[in-house]
Design a protein around this motif. Structure first.
Motif, PDB file in Angstrom:
ATOM      1  N   ASP A 270      21.445  -4.438  -3.563  1.00 46.91           N
ATOM      2  CA  ASP A 270      21.957  -5.795  -3.358  1.00 46.91           C
ATOM      3  C   ASP A 270      23.472  -5.763  -3.127  1.00 46.91           C
ATOM      4  OD1 ASP A 270      19.334  -6.693  -3.707  1.00 46.91           O
ATOM      5  OD2 ASP A 270      19.584  -6.767  -5.878  1.00 46.91           O
ATOM      6  N   GLU A 299      17.577   4.100  -6.365  1.00 45.16           N
ATOM      7  CA  GLU A 299      16.935   3.087  -5.534  1.00 45.16           C
ATOM      8  C   GLU A 299      18.041   2.308  -4.810  1.00 45.16           C
ATOM      9  OE1 GLU A 299      13.559  -0.167  -6.376  1.00 45.16           O
ATOM     10  OE2 GLU A 299      15.494  -0.662  -7.276  1.00 45.16           O
ATOM     11  N   THR A 301      18.909  -0.760  -1.519  1.00 47.49           N
ATOM     12  CA  THR A 301      18.426  -1.788  -0.595  1.00 47.49           C
ATOM     13  C   THR A 301      19.252  -1.821   0.681  1.00 47.49           C
ATOM     14  OG1 THR A 301      19.840  -3.466  -1.628  1.00 47.49           O
ATOM     15  CG2 THR A 301      17.575  -3.254  -2.460  1.00 47.49           C
ATOM     16  N   SER A 323      10.031   1.403  -3.077  1.00 46.14           N
ATOM     17  CA  SER A 323       9.779   1.240  -4.498  1.00 46.14           C
ATOM     18  C   SER A 323       8.786   0.093  -4.697  1.00 46.14           C
ATOM     19  CB  SER A 323      11.087   0.935  -5.226  1.00 46.14           C
ATOM     20  OG  SER A 323      11.612  -0.312  -4.771  1.00 46.14           O
ATOM     21  N   LYS A 324       8.372  -0.135  -5.931  1.00 45.61           N
ATOM     22  CA  LYS A 324       7.471  -1.254  -6.224  1.00 45.61           C
ATOM     23  C   LYS A 324       8.107  -2.568  -5.771  1.00 45.61           C
ATOM     24  CE  LYS A 324       4.866  -3.399 -10.024  1.00 45.61           C
ATOM     25  NZ  LYS A 324       5.450  -4.755  -9.923  1.00 45.61           N
ATOM     26  N   ARG A 325       9.380  -2.730  -6.050  1.00 46.06           N
ATOM     27  CA  ARG A 325      10.100  -3.925  -5.622  1.00 46.06           C
ATOM     28  C   ARG A 325      10.113  -4.036  -4.106  1.00 46.06           C
ATOM     29  NH1 ARG A 325      16.659  -4.643  -6.147  1.00 46.06           N
ATOM     30  NH2 ARG A 325      16.816  -6.515  -4.871  1.00 46.06           N
ATOM     31  N   GLU A 328       6.648  -5.088  -2.699  1.00 46.62           N
ATOM     32  CA  GLU A 328       6.404  -6.514  -2.948  1.00 46.62           C
ATOM     33  C   GLU A 328       7.190  -7.389  -1.985  1.00 46.62           C
ATOM     34  OE1 GLU A 328       7.449  -6.872  -7.045  1.00 46.62           O
ATOM     35  OE2 GLU A 328       5.491  -6.170  -7.784  1.00 46.62           O
ATOM     36  N   ALA A 329       8.420  -7.004  -1.686  1.00 48.47           N
ATOM     37  CA  ALA A 329       9.254  -7.799  -0.777  1.00 48.47           C
ATOM     38  C   ALA A 329       8.713  -7.771   0.649  1.00 48.47           C
ATOM     39  CB  ALA A 329      10.697  -7.284  -0.805  1.00 48.47           C
TER      40      ALA A 329
END
Length: 339
Positions: A270, A299, A301, A323-325, A328-329
């Motif tokens: 972020d 990790e 972004t 990643s899991k995040r 999902e995104a």
């Protein structure tokens, strides 16, 4: 190709989803007697040589239909190379001065799989540009506000004439069912990555670095102007989703006297602090460089590519996993734009 023109709408800096560079194609046209429909999605600027006549008339770098003698309009159907949300459309009538369409429309649809042109005739089409006036020998800009993801567009000339290029600028949105979250290029446009900023794009857009395939020549990559100070050029990329980068590929193919001398890559989550992924490393001209990163990397972004001091890069690849995040995104973005 120079990209330093500043009077274009901001959305034109986004990728051209219809470009042949990304696999876009003109599937069908109602007529193409004077000039071929395929020219509409060529990635380079239109060119023209006066008084170059073929058996059907003046040769044009665009799509041109015959003059109508009965009521009706001409249409061209384009499969986007990258499915995504459209921010704006450019109908470029370059060099068409007495033979351009006075009005144009653009519609779009989203259809899974690989439908034929005939099958698309019965699809549900959303109107993005509704019978708007066009000017000859000009780039005609039309902003789009639809939040939906599209896979195909239809250009209509009212009633006939010539269009050099159709540019469909927007944000790629991949289908998560066609991605392997455990192994993919996190920086690929087709996977949903996009450039978020850069120091310079004088010769070409940094989005080119994220294109599929190999660059055919240096204009298909990112190239900056020559620096005359002590700084360096850079570009930032929002990844397809939060993930772990395992390998970095820096490709200077076709860049022989204008490749960077060195490059470095850093990442962040972020708006957090930048963390070094690849330290400043020497590059060679016209070379595909691949570097393995530590297995326990962070990790991220977003990544920042720094080139020293300036120059060009054909491709930037960041191979890794979501990643899991991140998974999902990607799934949520597709669902939000497919309603």
């Amino acid at each position: 190709m120079e990209e330093h023109v500043s009077d274009r709408p901001e959305w034109t800096t986004q990728p051209d989803l219809a470009s042949r560079l990304f696999g876009g194609t003109v599937m069908w046209a109602s007529d193409e007697l004077f000039a071929e429909k395929e020219n509409l999605v060529n990635p380079w600027r239109p060119a023209h040589r006066a008084e170059t006549f073929g058996p059907k008339g003046q040769v044009y770098d665009g799509w041109e239909t015959r003059r109508h003698r009965e009521p009706g309009d001409d249409h061209a159907l384009v499969r986007l190379g990258l499915g995504g949300v459209v921010s704006g459309v450019v109908v470029d009538t370059a060099f068409f001065k007495g033979n351009y369409p006075p009005f144009v429309s653009v519609a779009a649809t989203s259809v899974p799989g690989y439908p034929s042109a005939a099958e698309l005739q019965d699809a549900d089409w959303d109107v993005l540009v509704d019978h708007e006036p066009a000017v000859g020998d000009s780039e005609n800009y039309y902003k789009v506000t639809s939040p939906r993801r599209y896979t195909h567009v239809r250009l209509t000339q009212h009633p006939d004439g010539g269009v050099a290029r159709l540019r469909v600028h927007g944000s790629p949105v991949p289908d998560p069912s066609l991605l392997d979250p455990r192994s993919l290029d996190l920086a690929a446009l087709e996977n949903g990555a996009v450039v978020t900023g850069c120091s310079d794009m004088f010769y070409s857009s940094p989005n080119n670095m994220l294109s599929p395939g190999l660059a055919a020549h240096q204009a298909e990559g990112w190239e900056t102007a020559r620096r005359r100070d002590d700084g360096n050029d850079w570009a930032t990329v929002r990844l397809a989703g939060a993930g772990l980068v395992r390998f970095v590929e820096l490709d200077t193919s076709n860049l022989k006297g204008n490749a960077p001398g060195w490059a470095a890559v850093s990442g962040r989550v972020d708006e957090g602090e930048w963390v070094e992924l690849l330290p400043r490393t020497r590059l060679q001209p016209d070379t595909r460089h691949r570097f393995a990163l530590a297995d326990d990397g962070p990790e991220v972004t977003e990544v920042r590519l720094d080139i020293y001091p300036d120059g060009g890069l054909a491709r930037l690849r960041l191979f890794g996993e979501l990643s899991k995040r991140g998974r999902e995104a990607v799934t949520a973005r597709f669902a939000e734009t497919s309603d």
